[in-house]
Motif scaffolding. Structure first.
Motif, PDB file in Angstrom:
ATOM      1  N   GLY A 112      84.522  14.157 108.364  1.00 36.41           N
ATOM      2  CA  GLY A 112      84.380  12.818 108.898  1.00 36.41           C
ATOM      3  C   GLY A 112      85.610  12.380 109.668  1.00 36.41           C
ATOM      4  O   GLY A 112      86.742  12.698 109.296  1.00 36.41           O
ATOM      5  N   ASP A 113      85.396  11.694 110.793  1.00 34.13           N
ATOM      6  CA  ASP A 113      86.433  11.144 111.658  1.00 34.13           C
ATOM      7  C   ASP A 113      87.166  12.202 112.485  1.00 34.13           C
ATOM      8  O   ASP A 113      88.204  11.917 113.075  1.00 34.13           O
ATOM      9  CB  ASP A 113      87.449  10.314 110.868  1.00 34.13           C
ATOM     10  CG  ASP A 113      88.141   9.280 111.748  1.00 34.13           C
ATOM     11  OD1 ASP A 113      87.512   8.783 112.700  1.00 34.13           O
ATOM     12  OD2 ASP A 113      89.319   8.973 111.497  1.00 34.13           O
ATOM     13  N   PHE A 114      86.628  13.430 112.533  1.00 31.99           N
ATOM     14  CA  PHE A 114      87.166  14.480 113.404  1.00 31.99           C
ATOM     15  C   PHE A 114      86.021  15.112 114.187  1.00 31.99           C
ATOM     16  O   PHE A 114      84.952  15.379 113.622  1.00 31.99           O
ATOM     17  CB  PHE A 114      87.848  15.597 112.605  1.00 31.99           C
ATOM     18  CG  PHE A 114      89.187  15.246 112.043  1.00 31.99           C
ATOM     19  CD1 PHE A 114      90.341  15.402 112.803  1.00 31.99           C
ATOM     20  CD2 PHE A 114      89.299  14.779 110.745  1.00 31.99           C
ATOM     21  CE1 PHE A 114      91.582  15.090 112.273  1.00 31.99           C
ATOM     22  CE2 PHE A 114      90.525  14.466 110.204  1.00 31.99           C
ATOM     23  CZ  PHE A 114      91.678  14.614 110.976  1.00 31.99           C
ATOM     24  N   HIS A 115      86.244  15.368 115.467  1.00 30.20           N
ATOM     25  CA  HIS A 115      85.346  16.266 116.190  1.00 30.20           C
ATOM     26  C   HIS A 115      85.665  17.691 115.744  1.00 30.20           C
ATOM     27  O   HIS A 115      86.825  18.019 115.460  1.00 30.20           O
ATOM     28  CB  HIS A 115      85.555  16.158 117.702  1.00 30.20           C
ATOM     29  CG  HIS A 115      85.218  14.819 118.275  1.00 30.20           C
ATOM     30  ND1 HIS A 115      84.021  14.186 118.039  1.00 30.20           N
ATOM     31  CD2 HIS A 115      85.937  13.987 119.073  1.00 30.20           C
ATOM     32  CE1 HIS A 115      84.001  13.031 118.687  1.00 30.20           C
ATOM     33  NE2 HIS A 115      85.162  12.881 119.312  1.00 30.20           N
ATOM     34  N   LEU A 116      84.651  18.523 115.691  1.00 32.95           N
ATOM     35  CA  LEU A 116      84.841  19.922 115.308  1.00 32.95           C
ATOM     36  C   LEU A 116      84.602  20.817 116.518  1.00 32.95           C
ATOM     37  O   LEU A 116      83.520  20.810 117.098  1.00 32.95           O
ATOM     38  CB  LEU A 116      83.881  20.302 114.173  1.00 32.95           C
ATOM     39  CG  LEU A 116      83.972  21.742 113.657  1.00 32.95           C
ATOM     40  CD1 LEU A 116      85.357  22.044 113.103  1.00 32.95           C
ATOM     41  CD2 LEU A 116      82.903  22.000 112.597  1.00 32.95           C
ATOM     42  N   GLY A 117      85.633  21.580 116.898  1.00 26.75           N
ATOM     43  CA  GLY A 117      85.536  22.459 118.054  1.00 26.75           C
ATOM     44  C   GLY A 117      85.596  23.922 117.688  1.00 26.75           C
ATOM     45  O   GLY A 117      85.918  24.287 116.551  1.00 26.75           O
ATOM     46  N   LEU A 118      85.255  24.771 118.657  1.00 25.40           N
ATOM     47  CA  LEU A 118      85.318  26.221 118.501  1.00 25.40           C
ATOM     48  C   LEU A 118      86.076  26.801 119.684  1.00 25.40           C
ATOM     49  O   LEU A 118      85.948  26.322 120.813  1.00 25.40           O
ATOM     50  CB  LEU A 118      83.920  26.848 118.454  1.00 25.40           C
ATOM     51  CG  LEU A 118      82.952  26.442 117.362  1.00 25.40           C
ATOM     52  CD1 LEU A 118      82.173  25.187 117.776  1.00 25.40           C
ATOM     53  CD2 LEU A 118      81.967  27.572 117.064  1.00 25.40           C
ATOM     54  N   LYS A 119      86.867  27.859 119.415  1.00 28.77           N
ATOM     55  CA  LYS A 119      87.574  28.540 120.489  1.00 28.77           C
ATOM     56  C   LYS A 119      87.712  30.018 120.139  1.00 28.77           C
ATOM     57  O   LYS A 119      87.717  30.396 118.964  1.00 28.77           O
ATOM     58  CB  LYS A 119      88.960  27.929 120.695  1.00 28.77           C
ATOM     59  CG  LYS A 119      89.868  27.987 119.479  1.00 28.77           C
ATOM     60  CD  LYS A 119      91.195  27.291 119.745  1.00 28.77           C
ATOM     61  CE  LYS A 119      92.091  27.319 118.511  1.00 28.77           C
ATOM     62  NZ  LYS A 119      93.380  26.631 118.744  1.00 28.77           N
ATOM     63  N   GLN A 120      87.781  30.829 121.169  1.00 31.67           N
ATOM     64  CA  GLN A 120      87.978  32.267 120.974  1.00 31.67           C
ATOM     65  C   GLN A 120      89.466  32.574 120.986  1.00 31.67           C
ATOM     66  O   GLN A 120      90.182  32.163 121.891  1.00 31.67           O
ATOM     67  CB  GLN A 120      87.252  33.044 122.066  1.00 31.67           C
ATOM     68  CG  GLN A 120      85.740  32.966 121.961  1.00 31.67           C
ATOM     69  CD  GLN A 120      85.036  33.741 123.061  1.00 31.67           C
ATOM     70  OE1 GLN A 120      85.192  33.440 124.236  1.00 31.67           O
ATOM     71  NE2 GLN A 120      84.277  34.743 122.676  1.00 31.67           N
ATOM     72  N   SER A 141      81.152  14.218 116.692  1.00 29.97           N
ATOM     73  CA  SER A 141      80.018  14.195 117.612  1.00 29.97           C
ATOM     74  C   SER A 141      79.432  15.590 117.744  1.00 29.97           C
ATOM     75  O   SER A 141      80.159  16.568 117.943  1.00 29.97           O
ATOM     76  CB  SER A 141      80.468  13.697 118.985  1.00 29.97           C
ATOM     77  OG  SER A 141      79.505  13.995 119.971  1.00 29.97           O
ATOM     78  N   ALA A 142      78.120  15.665 117.648  1.00 33.62           N
ATOM     79  CA  ALA A 142      77.441  16.950 117.832  1.00 33.62           C
ATOM     80  C   ALA A 142      77.605  17.462 119.259  1.00 33.62           C
ATOM     81  O   ALA A 142      77.747  18.664 119.485  1.00 33.62           O
ATOM     82  CB  ALA A 142      75.959  16.808 117.480  1.00 33.62           C
ATOM     83  N   ASP A 147      78.721  21.642 122.856  1.00 36.98           N
ATOM     84  CA  ASP A 147      79.197  22.004 124.195  1.00 36.98           C
ATOM     85  C   ASP A 147      80.090  23.234 124.137  1.00 36.98           C
ATOM     86  O   ASP A 147      79.916  24.188 124.918  1.00 36.98           O
ATOM     87  CB  ASP A 147      79.947  20.816 124.802  1.00 36.98           C
ATOM     88  CG  ASP A 147      80.469  21.111 126.191  1.00 36.98           C
ATOM     89  OD1 ASP A 147      79.674  21.035 127.142  1.00 36.98           O
ATOM     90  OD2 ASP A 147      81.670  21.421 126.321  1.00 36.98           O
ATOM     91  N   LEU A 148      81.034  23.242 123.207  1.00 42.40           N
ATOM     92  CA  LEU A 148      81.951  24.380 123.086  1.00 42.40           C
ATOM     93  C   LEU A 148      81.248  25.613 122.539  1.00 42.40           C
ATOM     94  O   LEU A 148      81.514  26.739 122.975  1.00 42.40           O
ATOM     95  CB  LEU A 148      83.124  23.993 122.185  1.00 42.40           C
ATOM     96  CG  LEU A 148      84.039  22.891 122.740  1.00 42.40           C
ATOM     97  CD1 LEU A 148      85.043  22.458 121.693  1.00 42.40           C
ATOM     98  CD2 LEU A 148      84.753  23.359 124.001  1.00 42.40           C
TER      99      LEU A 148
END
Length: 229
Positions: A112-120, A141-142, A147-148
């Motif tokens: 909660g309260d964080f966007h979750l991203g992905l990176k290589q 946010s989904a 998007d990532l």
């Protein structure tokens, strides 16, 4: 409420090589042959925990893909959600941590309260937490996550849009479709709030519109019968 309660008791014995015992769990593992590196991405908001209670426990422990859940909840509540889902599911469920590598057979809940991203990075896919501005008035946010993920997994991304108000996840679903991925939307029948999945269906992004108790079966069909990559 009656539909929600009844959905917990729907048998999925027709799933290939899966035996459903009780109202919440698959006790025996499915033999699954999945080609390519895939990911399942789930967006949910109002009423989401109920649909997640139906969906996640139906998945077998050797699903062989990672799952990411973006549930609109304040800080602290997502950890409790992950803990509860972990107790009733075959897969490991945990709150996502900054810098950890994405692993198969693990369900990650965006904090909660964080966007979750992905990176290589270093031939691995790593998760990261982001405190940038809210998207669609929410954080996590989904759309941020999807998007990532779409950029990395392309046609091997499978998106599920569950119950919730607003339109978070719609842009992300569009991007997944752009790369040839698959989108499932929860139907009005089991949605507490038919907002997010309705937008995805109306925009033509949804390949399937299903009640929450049928989504696990469709996920397995897509991962096994329609291998990609």
């Amino acid at each position: 409420m009656r539909k929600i309660r009844e959905s917990m008791n729907v048998s999925i014995e027709r799933l290939k090589n899966i035996h459903f015992v009780g109202s919440k769990k698959i006790r025996k593992s499915a033999r699954i042959n999945i080609l390519g590196e895939k990911v399942v991405l789930i967006a949910s908001s109002t009423g989401g925990p109920r649909s997640l209670d139906v969906l996640i426990p139906q998945l077998p422990e050797n699903l062989n893909v990672p799952i990411i859940i973006v549930q609109h909840m304040p800080a602290g509540f997502t950890a409790s959600l992950a803990y509860r889902l972990d107790k009733i599911s075959n897969l490991k469920v945990k709150e996502a941590e900054d810098g950890e590598s994405l692993q198969k057979n693990v369900v990650y809940v965006a904090p909660g309260d964080f966007h979750l991203g992905l990176k290589q990075e270093d031939h691995k896919i790593k998760l990261f937490l982001d405190k940038s501005d809210k998207i669609n008035n929410v954080r996590p946010s989904a759309d941020f996550t999807f998007d990532l993920a779409a950029e990395i997994f392309k046609e091997n991304a499978l998106v599920v849009i569950l119950t919730g108000m607003g339109r978070d996840g719609a842009k992300g679903a569009f991007k997944v479709k752009h790369y040839g991925g698959t989108v499932i939307a929860e139907s009005k029948e089991t949605s507490v709030v038919y907002g997010m999945p309705k937008i995805v269906a109306q925009e033509g992004y949804a390949d399937f519109v299903l009640p929450n108790y049928d989504i696990a079966e469709k996920i397995l069909e897509i991962l096994t019968d329609q291998p990609r990559g």
